[in-house]
Design an enzyme around this catalytic site. Structure first.
Site, PDB file in Angstrom:
ATOM      1  N   LYS A   1       1.154   4.508  -2.887  1.00  0.00           N
ATOM      2  CA  LYS A   1       0.716   5.628  -2.568  1.00  0.00           C
ATOM      3  C   LYS A   1       2.329   6.894  -3.215  1.00  0.00           C
ATOM      4  O   LYS A   1       1.798   7.520  -3.602  1.00  0.00           O
ATOM      5  CB  LYS A   1       0.453   5.855  -1.110  1.00  0.00           C
ATOM      6  CG  LYS A   1      -0.862   4.291  -1.281  1.00  0.00           C
ATOM      7  CD  LYS A   1      -2.675   4.934  -1.999  1.00  0.00           C
ATOM      8  CE  LYS A   1      -3.304   4.806  -1.431  1.00  0.00           C
ATOM      9  NZ  LYS A   1      -5.080   5.076  -1.908  1.00  0.00           N
TER      10      LYS A   1
ATOM     11  N   TYR B   1       0.906  -1.221  -0.031  1.00  0.00           N
ATOM     12  CA  TYR B   1      -0.065   0.169   0.174  1.00  0.00           C
ATOM     13  C   TYR B   1       0.892   1.713  -0.197  1.00  0.00           C
ATOM     14  O   TYR B   1       1.067   1.897  -0.377  1.00  0.00           O
ATOM     15  CB  TYR B   1      -0.562   0.140   1.391  1.00  0.00           C
ATOM     16  CG  TYR B   1      -1.852   1.123   1.645  1.00  0.00           C
ATOM     17  CD1 TYR B   1      -2.933   1.190   0.373  1.00  0.00           C
ATOM     18  CD2 TYR B   1      -1.524   2.076   2.797  1.00  0.00           C
ATOM     19  CE1 TYR B   1      -4.203   2.092   0.866  1.00  0.00           C
ATOM     20  CE2 TYR B   1      -2.610   3.035   2.534  1.00  0.00           C
ATOM     21  CZ  TYR B   1      -3.463   2.756   1.667  1.00  0.00           C
ATOM     22  OH  TYR B   1      -3.827   4.126   2.342  1.00  0.00           O
TER      23      TYR B   1
END
Length: 301
Positions: free
Chosen positions: A168, A164
């Site tokens: 991002k 993640y």
């Protein structure tokens, strides 16, 4: 709200808009006067369309997975076919597959990068291609807003979210490249790092205390997205914001902490040892490239 905050006559696409942040963003854009193309992978997209229409707005649903590259073109086409144009894109769709890096599976990695980063890229490519063509036809810049969704996970390097955090970080780089590469066509591309209490973050944030305003309501993020989509934000491009509670934090660009130079014009391992090793001796292990100070931002005055 004044004309600079109105989205009347504009058309927006919001991905992952069936619930949580995406739903709040779609509703906020609809409340601002925008026509909204609501995307999600399931029937919740139609439910949000119903909410927008019940409030007096116009919306259509496009059910599909943004991890499929072709969906970007479908979303742009839906905006143009339904409402005549595309003016705003809010990339929000995402999934979580949390694991420490030593427990990470290939599917954990692929699923998160596909939906978050590839999903942002597919819609960004299609939208900017549309805006570039429109700008050339108009012989000048057009109205174009892209709001991408990053996370503080990329600023911290969240230990339990290597996939993640990487996705991002990639979204921020994609945002900067979009801001620089498409500005001349009128595109304003920015990234937000939101905190909000949603189904996806139920294990991260405690529930509200039942009294007073909910500082982690996704509606607060929706309000900021509505602002970035509006004419008033025309001078904002290539920026990263941390958004939650009663504050908006503008992130500064990375800076050089210290420059090490070779005395003879080329480093040897010995000279690197002489110059770098003492510099890092007894250094606080928390003092890394990670921006831990962002965690100290307060949600209240």
């Amino acid at each position: 709200m004044g004309a600079d905050g109105s989205l009347a006559g504009r058309t927006a696409v919001v991905t992952g808009a069936g619930a949580g942040l995406g739903r709040s963003e779609a509703l906020a854009l609809g409340a601002g006067g925008a026509n909204v193309v609501v995307n999600d992978v399931g029937p919740a997209a139609e439910e949000v369309v119903g909410e927008i229409k019940a409030a007096g707005g116009q919306a259509v649903a496009v059910v599909g997975d943004v991890g499929e590259w072709s969906l970007g073109d479908q979303l742009v086409q839906a905006a143009v076919d339904s409402f005549g144009s595309l003016d705003v894109v809010v990339n929000n769709a995402g999934v979580l597959r949390d694991a420490m890096v030593f427990n990470l599976t290939e599917s954990d990695w692929d699923d998160v990068l596909r939906v978050h980063l590839k999903g942002h890229a597919s819609v960004a490519r299609s939208a900017t291609a549309y805006w570039r063509k429109a700008s050339k036809a108009a012989d000048g810049p057009v109205y174009a807003r892209m709001i991408n969704t990053s996370s503080e996970a990329f600023l911290f390097g969240s230990a339990g979210q290597p996939n993640y955090a990487a996705a991002k970080a990639g979204i921020v780089a994609l945002t900067l490249a979009t801001a620089q590469g498409a500005a001349k066509y009128g595109v304003r591309a920015n990234a937000i790092c939101p905190r909000a209490r949603t189904a996806m973050t139920a294990d991260v944030f405690d529930g509200g205390d039942g009294g007073g305003p909910d500082l982690l309501s996704p509606d607060r993020v929706g309000t900021f997205v509505r602002y970035l989509a509006a004419p008033a934000a025309a001078d904002i491009n290539g920026q990263v914001f941390v958004v939650y509670g009663d504050m908006v934090g503008l992130m500064a660009a990375p800076t050089v902490e210290h420059k090490f130079e070779a005395d003879s014009g080329e480093f040897s391992v010995s000279e690197l040892d002489d110059k770098l090793t003492p510099y890092f001796a007894d250094r606080d292990p928390g003092r890394t490239y990670a921006a831990y100070t962002v965690a100290q931002l307060d949600m209240t005055r």
